[in-house]
Design an enzyme around this catalytic site. Structure first.
Site, short mmCIF file in Angstrom:
data_model
loop_
_atom_site.label_atom_id
_atom_site.label_comp_id
_atom_site.label_asym_id
_atom_site.label_seq_id
_atom_site.Cartn_x
_atom_site.Cartn_y
_atom_site.Cartn_z
N VAL A 149 -5.29 2.01 -0.31
CA VAL A 149 -5.13 1.24 -1.56
C VAL A 149 -5.68 -0.17 -1.37
CG1 VAL A 149 -3.49 0.34 -3.24
CG2 VAL A 149 -3.13 2.60 -2.24
N ASP A 150 -5.31 -0.81 -0.27
CA ASP A 150 -5.73 -2.19 -0.04
C ASP A 150 -7.24 -2.31 0.15
OD1 ASP A 150 -3.20 -3.26 -0.26
OD2 ASP A 150 -2.77 -3.11 1.88
N ILE A 151 -7.82 -1.44 0.98
CA ILE A 151 -9.25 -1.54 1.24
C ILE A 151 -10.05 -1.19 -0.01
CG2 ILE A 151 -11.18 -0.59 2.55
CD1 ILE A 151 -9.49 -2.47 4.18
N ASP A 170 0.81 -1.22 0.00
CA ASP A 170 0.00 0.00 0.00
C ASP A 170 0.85 1.27 0.00
OD1 ASP A 170 -1.61 2.24 1.26
OD2 ASP A 170 -3.18 0.72 1.22
N GLY A 216 -9.95 -3.95 -2.38
CA GLY A 216 -10.89 -4.99 -2.00
C GLY A 216 -12.31 -4.64 -2.43
#
Length: 395
Positions: free
Chosen positions: A166-168, A138, A171
């Site tokens: 970025v990660d969430i 991220d 997802g």
């Protein structure tokens, strides 16, 4: 009936971007089988903080799943994976392309096992191209994309957004892509390859900044108070507390002026329209800083609330949790006391499972034995695999 009832998802992904997407599918009723290595998914150890001996990060991305533990690189692991694939509609991973190639986990290889499989891969920069093997997370993606220079003020050093945005968001976007692929599968019976890249996720956040650079031919302006609507930022009040207020049109600015006791600004050519407020924002913000230093934050928030202007306190996380309305948005799972769960932002009135009715995040290998028997392994074969260390089962 849940929306995705009858859909089985093999989740080989780790950390956040992949597991969050599959958790959304679990919320919608899919059966999600989490395939973990013999040491457990990396996210289990990603901390502190920990809930018991498991990372809080893992706990927030894996509700409603089953866990089976084996090594996909070994002959025994490849056979288990093949049996699972034949019974699944979706497979998810975030392995690097060279690992995928080395161990036969690409789309073409897996579709030979199940021609209708939906194959979802999370990569940093794409499965092809010069950056395909560059590792990234991220924070690295934020920096590469230019986001560090999209935060703060002009004189500040680079500032990382201190949340895994970025990660969430990857997802969330991944769940959208997977749902579209599942809809296509339900209509046609055909699977497909779906790829999500972390860099494209971050570039979407930066669309306005990229456009500003392309259109204006210069680096984008770097200000906390985004120069598209002024004032729209946080301010410090007389008690030292901060609050946020945002004026998005001229009607709101007229009400704003009455609240702060500056009705003459309504006709002031410097501030009467948003372009003028943007051009004269430094003068306006300096005057507002002096005005807001005369009353406590809660009084300003109450006054702007009464005037129907977007506003709110700038809370710490503990303060947010003390707000009964905000705390009420969180869910206390009966099997996970003391760790509030957070629902997906889009909640269906029908076809979505309630968090408190879903299984909590699984123990590593919790369902290994049951799943192996389901795909045709007998008791003696399961015992042999456990004894050989080919799988791990926690009972």
């Amino acid at each position: 009936m849940a929306v995705l009832e009858g859909i089985t998802v093999l989740d080989l992904s780790r950390l956040i971007a992949g597991p969050y997407a599959t958790m959304v599918l679990a919320d919608l009723g899919a059966r999600v089988i989490k395939v973990e290595s013999l040491t457990g998914e990396d996210g289990r150890h990603f901390g502190p903080p920990f809930y018991g001996d498991v990372s809080v990060t893992f706990m927030t991305c894996n509700r409603g799943k089953e866990s089976i533990s084996f090594d996909v690189r070994t002959p025994a692991g490849k056979e288990i994976l093949a049996r699972l694939l034949r019974r699944s509609q979706v497979v998810v991973h975030n392995f690097r392309p060279d690992f995928v190639e080395q161990h036969g986990l690409g789309y073409e290889e897996l579709r030979r096992v199940n021609p209708e499989i939906i194959y979802y891969a999370v990569t940093s920069y794409g499965e092809t191209g010069p950056y395909r093997l560059k590792p990234a997370v991220d924070s690295v993606i934020q920096g590469v994309a230019g986001a560090f220079y999209a935060c703060g003020e002009e004189q500040d050093p680079p500032i990382r957004i201190g949340l895994p945005i970025v990660d969430i968001s990857a997802g969330m976007c991944g769940a959208t892509g997977l749902l579209a692929a599942i809809m296509e599968y339900q209509k046609t019976g055909r699977g497909q390859r779906v790829e999500l890249t972390l860099i494209d996720t971050m570039l979407n956040f930066l669309a306005g900044k990229i456009g500003e650079t392309a259109v204006e031919g210069r680096p984008p302006l770097r200000e906390i108070n985004l120069p598209i609507a002024v004032p729209s930022r946080h301010f410090r009040a007389a008690d030292g507390a901060y609050f946020s207020v945002s004026v998005v049109n001229n009607g709101a600015f007229k009400r704003f002026c009455k609240v702060i006791g500056r009705p003459e600004w309504i006709e002031d050519s410097r501030f009467s329209g948003n372009p003028g407020r943007i051009a004269n924002r430094k003068t306006l913000l300096a005057e507002l800083a002096t005005i807001f230093a005369t009353r406590p934050a809660q009084e300003w928030v109450a006054a702007f609330d009464a005037a129907d202007i977007p506003t709110g306190p700038v809370n710490t996380v503990p303060q947010m949790l003390q707000d009964p309305v905000l705390r009420g948005r969180l869910v206390e799972h009966p099997q996970v006391p003391g760790l509030p769960a957070i629902g997906f932002p889009a909640q269906l009135s029908q076809g979505m499972l309630k968090i408190e009715d879903m299984p909590p995040p699984p123990r590593m290998g919790q369902h290994t034995t049951a799943i192996l028997k389901e795909v045709g392994y007998g008791d003696h074969e399961v015992a042999r695999l456990v004894a050989q260390g080919a799988v791990k089962a926690s009972g």
